[in-house]
Design an enzyme around this catalytic site. Structure first.
Site, PDB file in Angstrom:
ATOM      1  N   LYS A  78       0.865  -1.185   0.000  1.00  0.00           N
ATOM      2  CA  LYS A  78       0.000   0.000   0.000  1.00  0.00           C
ATOM      3  C   LYS A  78       0.895   1.227   0.000  1.00  0.00           C
ATOM      4  O   LYS A  78       2.026   1.178   0.498  1.00  0.00           O
ATOM      5  CB  LYS A  78      -0.860  -0.017   1.281  1.00  0.00           C
ATOM      6  CG  LYS A  78      -2.065   0.874   1.236  1.00  0.00           C
ATOM      7  CD  LYS A  78      -3.272   0.191   0.623  1.00  0.00           C
ATOM      8  CE  LYS A  78      -4.447   1.137   0.534  1.00  0.00           C
ATOM      9  NZ  LYS A  78      -5.646   0.490   0.013  1.00  0.00           N
ATOM     10  N   GLY A 178     -24.233   3.827   3.558  1.00  0.00           N
ATOM     11  CA  GLY A 178     -23.403   4.377   2.488  1.00  0.00           C
ATOM     12  C   GLY A 178     -23.857   3.900   1.132  1.00  0.00           C
ATOM     13  O   GLY A 178     -23.841   2.706   0.832  1.00  0.00           O
ATOM     14  N   VAL A 179     -24.315   4.851   0.316  1.00  0.00           N
ATOM     15  CA  VAL A 179     -24.762   4.487  -1.041  1.00  0.00           C
ATOM     16  C   VAL A 179     -23.896   5.220  -2.068  1.00  0.00           C
ATOM     17  O   VAL A 179     -24.389   5.854  -2.981  1.00  0.00           O
ATOM     18  CB  VAL A 179     -26.275   4.745  -1.249  1.00  0.00           C
ATOM     19  CG1 VAL A 179     -27.090   3.760  -0.441  1.00  0.00           C
ATOM     20  CG2 VAL A 179     -26.665   6.180  -0.875  1.00  0.00           C
ATOM     21  N   VAL A 182     -19.875   1.614  -4.228  1.00  0.00           N
ATOM     22  CA  VAL A 182     -20.153   0.206  -3.902  1.00  0.00           C
ATOM     23  C   VAL A 182     -21.575   0.046  -3.360  1.00  0.00           C
ATOM     24  O   VAL A 182     -22.326  -0.840  -3.781  1.00  0.00           O
ATOM     25  CB  VAL A 182     -19.121  -0.314  -2.865  1.00  0.00           C
ATOM     26  CG1 VAL A 182     -19.484  -1.718  -2.402  1.00  0.00           C
ATOM     27  CG2 VAL A 182     -17.724  -0.300  -3.456  1.00  0.00           C
TER      28      VAL A 182
HETATM   29  P1  NAD Z   1     -17.564   6.150  -2.060  1.00  0.00           P
HETATM   30  O1  NAD Z   1     -16.807   7.338  -1.576  1.00  0.00           O
HETATM   31  O2  NAD Z   1     -18.052   6.121  -3.477  1.00  0.00           O
HETATM   32  O3  NAD Z   1     -18.843   5.905  -1.130  1.00  0.00           O
HETATM   33  C1  NAD Z   1     -18.831   6.075   0.252  1.00  0.00           C
HETATM   34  C2  NAD Z   1     -20.193   6.652   0.643  1.00  0.00           C
HETATM   35  O4  NAD Z   1     -20.247   6.699   2.065  1.00  0.00           O
HETATM   36  C3  NAD Z   1     -20.415   8.072   0.123  1.00  0.00           C
HETATM   37  O5  NAD Z   1     -21.657   8.153  -0.530  1.00  0.00           O
HETATM   38  C4  NAD Z   1     -20.368   8.901   1.404  1.00  0.00           C
HETATM   39  O6  NAD Z   1     -21.200  10.052   1.336  1.00  0.00           O
HETATM   40  C5  NAD Z   1     -20.892   7.916   2.416  1.00  0.00           C
HETATM   41  N1  NAD Z   1     -20.593   8.279   3.801  1.00  0.00           N
HETATM   42  C6  NAD Z   1     -19.528   8.958   4.290  1.00  0.00           C
HETATM   43  N2  NAD Z   1     -19.659   9.145   5.602  1.00  0.00           N
HETATM   44  C7  NAD Z   1     -20.816   8.548   5.968  1.00  0.00           C
HETATM   45  C8  NAD Z   1     -21.503   8.393   7.202  1.00  0.00           C
HETATM   46  N3  NAD Z   1     -21.013   8.891   8.338  1.00  0.00           N
HETATM   47  N4  NAD Z   1     -22.665   7.715   7.213  1.00  0.00           N
HETATM   48  C9  NAD Z   1     -23.193   7.215   6.077  1.00  0.00           C
HETATM   49  N5  NAD Z   1     -22.593   7.345   4.866  1.00  0.00           N
HETATM   50  C10 NAD Z   1     -21.416   8.001   4.832  1.00  0.00           C
HETATM   51  O7  NAD Z   1     -16.620   4.886  -1.750  1.00  0.00           O
HETATM   52  P2  NAD Z   1     -16.777   3.402  -2.290  1.00  0.00           P
HETATM   53  O8  NAD Z   1     -15.804   3.191  -3.388  1.00  0.00           O
HETATM   54  O9  NAD Z   1     -18.217   3.078  -2.495  1.00  0.00           O
HETATM   55  O10 NAD Z   1     -16.221   2.581  -1.038  1.00  0.00           O
HETATM   56  C11 NAD Z   1     -17.017   2.342   0.101  1.00  0.00           C
HETATM   57  C12 NAD Z   1     -16.254   1.450   1.060  1.00  0.00           C
HETATM   58  O11 NAD Z   1     -15.925   0.217   0.411  1.00  0.00           O
HETATM   59  C13 NAD Z   1     -14.925   2.019   1.562  1.00  0.00           C
HETATM   60  O12 NAD Z   1     -14.702   1.560   2.882  1.00  0.00           O
HETATM   61  C14 NAD Z   1     -13.910   1.387   0.638  1.00  0.00           C
HETATM   62  O13 NAD Z   1     -12.625   1.336   1.227  1.00  0.00           O
HETATM   63  C15 NAD Z   1     -14.513   0.012   0.468  1.00  0.00           C
HETATM   64  N6  NAD Z   1     -14.092  -0.696  -0.746  1.00  0.00           N
HETATM   65  C16 NAD Z   1     -14.344  -0.168  -1.967  1.00  0.00           C
HETATM   66  C17 NAD Z   1     -13.971  -0.883  -3.106  1.00  0.00           C
HETATM   67  C18 NAD Z   1     -14.265  -0.349  -4.486  1.00  0.00           C
HETATM   68  O14 NAD Z   1     -14.170  -1.122  -5.450  1.00  0.00           O
HETATM   69  N7  NAD Z   1     -14.637   0.904  -4.648  1.00  0.00           N
HETATM   70  C19 NAD Z   1     -13.350  -2.123  -2.984  1.00  0.00           C
HETATM   71  C20 NAD Z   1     -13.128  -2.656  -1.711  1.00  0.00           C
HETATM   72  C21 NAD Z   1     -13.514  -1.923  -0.597  1.00  0.00           C
END
Ligand code: NAD
Length: 346
Positions: A78, A178-179, A182
């Protein structure tokens, strides 16, 4: 360094500084036993160097485990860049970071993580070929989140089979925290399967869009921990399973895409005692890295990604079964299997 509580026998921890661009970065390589270390780059305004070091060590160890559970020919690593992702970015900074990645000569492959987007990685690509998660190019795999979400959905079904007695989600209630990328895709799959959704986010526009498509009921960010549901699916933040939230959950299972859901490993045992079946985060959310791995191989194939994802979902089932039959926390079982796979490759 060798005494650091999160050191965990990292193969290499590389510090980079470039006066001209202001780059301060750490690239941690936990293990290359299974192949070159792969894991994204995070840009964050850390409070101090110690916070930065701790973050990168824990994240790179996590990538070793995630890549091992997805059975990818990749080790774990990382990178973190110290700075504010809104104000401190510059082409020079990412070019300097690209040279840092290049200096490791392929022992580490990078991609996007928090604070870093495809445009930044395109600049890094000017200095090094050891980059994935790009939009352009022959093997480019693009945004990994739809694949992550499909894996999360299939993982929810697998978890429901054990926690609810059936993988049929019709009429079941899933609370999604969280929407974003993912979470929204996961909601679409769940709605298609006939589940009732309860959703929360701090982004009102995202909430409205998902609710309009799926009929989801919207609740406030703090209320999501108290809703009665069959499954809680964290898809936003880490450390949301902690001493404060543990007593509030009214669900039979927790299965979602967020990284580092347990504030500490001991939470796994506490969930088990409460009768909540926990799908270990780095197993259920491995779809994205499978997609990235296909790009790193230089020969992206959707069939390969689908087959790997199907196998990962089976692995999740094996982890849950072993934990249930031996009365062990699921995260402990997953950690053990991951460590065994890494050791076997050494
Ligand atoms: P993203 O930033 O697109 O979505 C995160 C969402 O969470 C946003 O809509 C944000 O407004 C919301 N959020 C933030 N604070 C919040 C709170 N206090 N309460 C409710 N919602 C809140 O990110 P993502 O790519 O969808 O990733 C989401 C999670 O999945 C992260 O933990 C990330 O590390 C993990 N992840 C993502 C991937 C990927 O392919 N994108 C892969 C593995 C793990």
């Amino acid at each position: 360094m060798f005494d650091h509580p999160s050191y965990d026998a990292h193969e290499g921890v590389h510090l980079f500084q470039d006066e001209a661009s202001g780059l301060k970065a750490i690239i941690a390589i936990h293990s290359t036993a299974r192949g070159p270390a792969a894991g994204g780059t995070r840009m964050w305004d850390f409070a101090n160097g110690e916070a930065m070091l701790r973050d990168v060590l824990r994240l790179s160890q996590g990538m070793s485990y995630k890549n091992a559970m997805a059975d990818l020919p990749l080790g774990g690593g990382k990178a973190v860049i110290w700075g504010n992702a809104k104000t401190d970015k510059s082409p020079d900074l990412f070019r300097a970071f690209g040279r840092a990645v290049e200096s490791l000569q392929g022992r580490y492959y990078t991609a996007e993580d928090v604070g870093i987007d495809v445009a930044d990685m395109e600049i890094v690509r000017q200095e090094t070929a050891y980059v994935a998660g790009l939009d352009k190019g022959e093997a480019a795999s693009g945004d990994p989140s739809p694949i992550t979400a499909r894996g999360v959905f299939l993982g929810i079904v697998e978890t429901a089979k054990r926690a609810l007695g059936s993988g049929d989600l019709k009429g079941r209630t899933v609370a999604v925290q969280g929407v974003g990328s993912v979470g929204a895709h996961t909601c679409d799959h769940l709605a298609e399967a006939g589940a009732n959704l309860i959703i929360t986010d701090i982004d009102q526009a995202a909430l409205q869009a998902v609710s309009a498509r799926t009929g989801a009921r919207i609740v406030g960010p703090d209320e999501i921990y108290d809703v009665e549901a069959d499954i809680f699916s964290p898809c936003a933040l880490g450390a949301i399973i902690n001493e404060q939230t543990l007593g509030r959950f009214r669900v039979k299972a927790i299965a979602g895409g967020a990284n580092n859901q347990l504030v500490m490993p001991e939470m796994g045992e506490l969930l088990r005692r409460k009768g909540i079946l926990y799908a270990p985060d780095y197993v259920i959310n491995g779809g994205g890295i499978i997609n990235v791995a296909a790009e790193i191989s230089g020969n992206y194939s959707r069939e390969w990604v689908d087959a790997k994802l199907a196998r990962l979902v089976e692995t999740l089932g094996d982890v849950l079964d072993e934990a249930l039959s031996h009365g062990k926390p699921t995260n402990q079982v997953a950690d053990r299997i991951a460590r065994e796979r890494i050791a076997a490759a050494r």
